[in-house]
Scaffold this active site. Structure first.
Site, short mmCIF file in Angstrom:
data_model
loop_
_atom_site.label_atom_id
_atom_site.label_comp_id
_atom_site.label_asym_id
_atom_site.label_seq_id
_atom_site.Cartn_x
_atom_site.Cartn_y
_atom_site.Cartn_z
N CYS A 183 0.85 -1.18 0.00
CA CYS A 183 0.00 0.00 0.00
C CYS A 183 0.89 1.23 0.00
O CYS A 183 2.07 1.15 0.30
CB CYS A 183 -0.87 0.02 1.25
SG CYS A 183 -1.89 -1.45 1.42
N ARG A 218 2.14 0.82 -5.99
CA ARG A 218 2.20 -0.05 -4.82
C ARG A 218 0.88 -0.79 -4.57
O ARG A 218 0.82 -1.65 -3.69
CB ARG A 218 2.54 0.77 -3.58
CG ARG A 218 3.88 1.44 -3.64
CD ARG A 218 4.06 2.35 -2.47
NE ARG A 218 4.36 1.61 -1.26
CZ ARG A 218 5.57 1.35 -0.83
NH1 ARG A 218 6.61 1.77 -1.52
NH2 ARG A 218 5.77 0.68 0.27
N TRP A 233 -3.49 -2.17 -1.50
CA TRP A 233 -3.43 -3.51 -2.07
C TRP A 233 -3.98 -4.41 -0.98
O TRP A 233 -3.37 -4.57 0.08
CB TRP A 233 -2.00 -3.89 -2.43
CG TRP A 233 -1.87 -5.16 -3.20
CD1 TRP A 233 -2.09 -5.33 -4.54
CD2 TRP A 233 -1.48 -6.44 -2.71
NE1 TRP A 233 -1.86 -6.64 -4.90
CE2 TRP A 233 -1.48 -7.34 -3.79
CE3 TRP A 233 -1.14 -6.92 -1.44
CZ2 TRP A 233 -1.14 -8.68 -3.65
CZ3 TRP A 233 -0.80 -8.26 -1.30
CH2 TRP A 233 -0.80 -9.12 -2.40
N ASN A 286 0.24 0.59 5.90
CA ASN A 286 0.82 -0.31 4.89
C ASN A 286 1.41 -1.48 5.64
O ASN A 286 2.19 -1.28 6.57
CB ASN A 286 1.90 0.46 4.12
CG ASN A 286 2.78 -0.45 3.28
OD1 ASN A 286 2.34 -1.50 2.85
ND2 ASN A 286 4.02 -0.05 3.07
N GLY A 287 1.05 -2.72 5.24
CA GLY A 287 1.62 -3.88 5.92
C GLY A 287 0.53 -4.71 6.56
O GLY A 287 -0.65 -4.60 6.20
N GLU A 323 10.49 -16.45 -17.21
CA GLU A 323 10.23 -15.01 -17.11
C GLU A 323 9.23 -14.57 -18.19
O GLU A 323 8.34 -13.75 -17.92
CB GLU A 323 11.56 -14.24 -17.23
CG GLU A 323 11.46 -12.73 -17.44
CD GLU A 323 10.72 -11.97 -16.35
OE1 GLU A 323 10.38 -12.55 -15.31
OE2 GLU A 323 10.46 -10.77 -16.57
N LYS A 350 5.67 -12.79 -17.44
CA LYS A 350 5.28 -11.50 -18.03
C LYS A 350 3.91 -11.61 -18.68
O LYS A 350 3.06 -10.75 -18.50
CB LYS A 350 6.28 -11.07 -19.12
CG LYS A 350 7.55 -10.44 -18.64
CD LYS A 350 7.37 -8.99 -18.29
CE LYS A 350 8.03 -8.60 -16.99
NZ LYS A 350 7.97 -9.35 -15.81
N GLU A 384 1.17 -11.97 -16.06
CA GLU A 384 0.97 -10.76 -15.27
C GLU A 384 0.10 -9.74 -15.98
O GLU A 384 -0.78 -9.15 -15.37
CB GLU A 384 2.32 -10.08 -14.99
CG GLU A 384 3.14 -10.71 -13.90
CD GLU A 384 4.46 -9.98 -13.72
OE1 GLU A 384 4.77 -9.61 -12.59
OE2 GLU A 384 5.20 -9.78 -14.71
N HIS A 428 8.08 -34.92 -20.73
CA HIS A 428 7.66 -35.65 -19.54
C HIS A 428 6.33 -35.13 -18.99
O HIS A 428 6.04 -35.32 -17.81
CB HIS A 428 8.75 -35.58 -18.47
CG HIS A 428 10.05 -36.18 -18.93
ND1 HIS A 428 10.19 -37.51 -19.20
CD2 HIS A 428 11.24 -35.61 -19.21
CE1 HIS A 428 11.43 -37.76 -19.61
NE2 HIS A 428 12.08 -36.61 -19.63
N LYS A 448 3.36 -3.58 -7.29
CA LYS A 448 4.77 -3.57 -7.68
C LYS A 448 5.66 -4.01 -6.53
O LYS A 448 6.64 -4.71 -6.71
CB LYS A 448 5.17 -2.17 -8.13
CG LYS A 448 6.63 -2.10 -8.54
CD LYS A 448 6.81 -1.37 -9.81
CE LYS A 448 8.16 -1.64 -10.43
NZ LYS A 448 8.24 -2.89 -11.17
C1 G6P Z 1 5.96 -8.17 -7.31
C2 G6P Z 1 6.01 -7.50 -8.68
C3 G6P Z 1 7.02 -8.20 -9.58
C4 G6P Z 1 8.37 -8.29 -8.89
C5 G6P Z 1 8.26 -8.96 -7.52
C6 G6P Z 1 9.56 -8.88 -6.75
O1 G6P Z 1 5.36 -9.40 -7.44
O2 G6P Z 1 4.73 -7.47 -9.27
O3 G6P Z 1 7.15 -7.48 -10.80
O4 G6P Z 1 9.25 -9.00 -9.70
O5 G6P Z 1 7.27 -8.31 -6.74
O6 G6P Z 1 9.82 -7.55 -6.43
P1 G6P Z 1 11.25 -6.99 -6.08
O7 G6P Z 1 11.02 -5.52 -5.82
O8 G6P Z 1 11.70 -7.71 -4.83
O9 G6P Z 1 12.14 -7.25 -7.22
#
Ligand code: G6P
Length: 607
Positions: free
Chosen positions: A2, A27, A74, A98-99, A479, A483, A486, A502, A602
């Site tokens: 948040c 956030r 969030w 936040n938290g 990755e 992506k 996401e 497999h 994020k």
């Molecule tokens: C969240 C974001 C991702 C990111 C991950 C780790 O899930 O949506 O894009 O890779 O956190 O975040 P960090 O800041 O530790 O790289």
């Protein structure tokens, strides 16, 4: 996750609070709200969903007041409804948080037993009640907060506003970041320097356990034992214009195209290209005693770590283990003396990674951190800071921070290889010359943007997508799948190309696009064999390779994406571009919210 802003201003603050939230929306964006003091009463506006809903609410019903707090959420405890949106008001106090308050349940039960009435399902409202209870018992706001803070367990940053004292904001941090901003006759609180970028550059970062009494004319910080503490006021160096998209349609697109520049900036502080040497910005640390490396990270940063695990073993011949941060502590890893624990994080605040870092530190590991936010908790708590210089990343899906992480990790692997006697001076010179080529190779990869956009409709219709690769490109397949998931909400899986037979091969039919990452090099032929297994079963293949690879294996694919011919070491960095662009264009084709995909945030500062 948040975001918090608080302002004690000279004029009405609602607009500036919302501007601060705009910079913090990365956030979390499940709901947003602000609360000010108007003629001795709280005024509050809250709205579900994106910040624009709150803005519309404020346009319809503007809010006056020179003192206020604001929040973008969030959701953790309680659905993202208006009732659960912050700020929460209980009696004479309003609070944003936040938290997570981990012991909120027994506290709530106790408060309910006292006959207190809760209006939300959040853990945050517990804080409001606890403080209100102390105020009702005759305590001053500072006495009340000092009394309540030790009762709260978990990770939190808090900002509190008091109806009877419009010249007071109280903030507290434990496990989630909080900064104090210094203005002229005004002072502020914010989750990070970016939140306050439009207001001030003069920032103090609170330490763990600190709480702060903010007035227009003064700021007093106390440590966890309530002793007065001094926290240096530094220049944040963050400009408010960072949060503008320029000519790009989305932040993610802008950040993808910034990669040649920011990777070059990052490499600049890790390489001496003229001397053909790697030079880490931690010259005093002697890596020769390092016996093994434990990598820990989450999300995209984890996949950077996965690529690095291949590099460290191949080049430096050092044993590597890699864990998701959320798993690391709880599997009780065996951490021997002499181990290096390497944490990778864009934000430097991800709760799982931070908790894992502290665990490894307590277990006597040397802590290295590859972090993009130099003032973050991880950056400050690491023994060895390996910064990335990606600049502020706003798009929730990480792109430029990822390639900068890879650049740093490649330099680290080369450094360890030299120290351990696995690289001669010539080997090092060769690797440095390849790394120095990365920005140009990224540019060449970006030149295929239009071609990639044309392929996107093929994928946008799919329900499932498979990404295949071997070695470091296996990590890149993971990755790529992340992506796509996401930002386009299409189910995707990254698989080791050789492992596909497999199990996942059973999924192959003409409706499942299979994206194969196969730079020409030592693993090319084996990957192509796996690709042919897909083709033989009617699978629709999109091959990402270089001109040579496409010449050899492009036949029978539905599309190819050509990458520049590069050394296998730097291929994963370059191949990040097509997987990012593909996900981006698919999301655009589907019309999803690219920069703020549903349910994500994020920076995830809860475990
Ligand atoms: C969240 C974001 C991702 C990111 C991950 C780790 O899930 O949506 O894009 O890779 O956190 O975040 P960090 O800041 O530790 O790289």
């Amino acid at each position: 996750m948040c975001g918090i802003v608080g302002i004690l201003g000279q004029a009405d603050v609602a607009r500036e609070l919302v501007d601060g939230l705009k910079r913090l929306e990365y956030r979390g964006y499940d709901s947003a709200g602000i609360c000010t003091i108007v003629d001795g009463q709280f005024g509050r506006r809250r709205a579900e969903g994106k910040l624009k809903n709150l803005t519309a609410r404020l346009d319809a019903e503007p809010l006056k007041g020179r003192s206020g707090i604001a929040h973008t959420r969030w959701a953790t405890h309680g659905a993202p409804t208006v009732d659960n949106a912050h700020p929460h008001i209980v009696g004479d106090v309003a609070v944003v948080h936040n938290g997570i308050i981990e012991n909120f349940k027994p506290l709530r039960d106790m408060l309910l037993a006292e006959g207190r009435v809760f209006l939300s399902e959040t853990d945050t409202e517990v804080v409001g009640h606890l403080v209100a209870r102390e105020l009702e018992a005759g305590k001053s706001p500072t006495e009340a907060v000092a009394e309540v803070l030790p009762k709260l367990h978990g990770a939190f940053a808090l900002a509190l506003l008091f109806r009877n004292d419009p010249d007071l904001l109280i903030g507290a941090r434990l496990g989630a970041p909080l900064t104090v901003g210094y203005g002229d006759g005004e002072n502020y609180l914010g989750s990070d320097a970016l939140a306050l970028a439009g207001l001030t550059q003069r920032i103090a970062y609170l330490e763990e356990g600190d709480w702060v009494v903010v007035r227009r004319a003064s700021v007093e910080v106390f440590d966890r034992d309530n002793r007065p503490a001094q926290r240096p006021v530094v220049s944040s160096g963050v400009s408010a214009t960072i949060t503008e998209k320029g000519n790009y349609r989305h932040f993610m697109q802008k950040e993808i195209f910034e990669q040649p520049l920011v990777v070059a900036q990052t490499l600049h502080s890790y390489l001496k290209p003229l001397q053909g040497q790697v030079a880490l910005p931690i010259p005093d640390f002697d890596f020769s005693g390092v016996k093994r490396v434990q990598i820990v990270a989450c999300g995209t940063s984890y996949y950077a770590g996965m690529v690095a695990s291949y590099w460290l073993e191949k080049f430096a011949r050092i044993p590597v283990e890699i864990d998701y941060a959320s798993e690391f502590r709880y599997r009780e890893p065996v951490l021997e003396p002499g181990g290096l624990a390497l944490f990778i994080s864009q934000s430097g605040e991800t709760a799982d990674t931070l908790a894992a870092l502290r665990h490894a530190k307590a277990e006597g590991q040397k802590i290295a951190a590859v972090v993009n936010v130099p003032t973050s908790s991880m950056a400050r708590e690491a023994d060895l800071l390996l910064p990335t210089h990606a600049g502020t990343e706003i798009g929730v899906a990480s792109t430029k921070a990822f390639t900068c992480q890879l650049a740093v990790l490649a330099a680290l692997a080369a450094n360890l290889a030299r120290v351990r006697g696995k690289f001669s001076a010539d080997d090092e010179r060769e690797i440095v010359s390849h790394l120095a080529e990365v920005p140009a190779a990224l540019n060449a990869a970006l030149n295929h943007d239009e071609a990639i956009a044309e392929i996107a409709p093929l994928i946008a219709k799919a329900r499932d997508v498979l990404y295949l690769g071997r070695g470091p490109e296996f990590a890149m397949a993971m990755e790529g799948a992340l992506k796509l998931k996401e930002i386009s909400y299409i189910h995707a899986e990254g698989y080791a190309a050789g492992e596909m037979k497999h199990g996942p091969i059973a999924l192959i039919d003409e409706d499942v696009p299979v994206i194969v990452l196969a730079p020409s090099g030592p693993l090319f032929e084996k990957t192509v064999s796996n690709m042919q297994e897909v083709r033989a079963r009617g699978g629709r293949i999109i091959l990402i390779s270089d001109a040579e690879g496409i010449r050899q294996a492009g036949e029978g694919t539905v599309a190819t994406i050509e990458m520049p011919q590069v050394h296998p070491l730097i291929a994963p960095i370059v191949y990040a571009v097509p997987v990012q662009l593909l996900a981006y264009h698919v999301a655009v084709a589907k019309g999803t919210d690219v920069d703020q995909p549903r349910n994500l945030a994020k920076s995830v500062t809860v475990e």
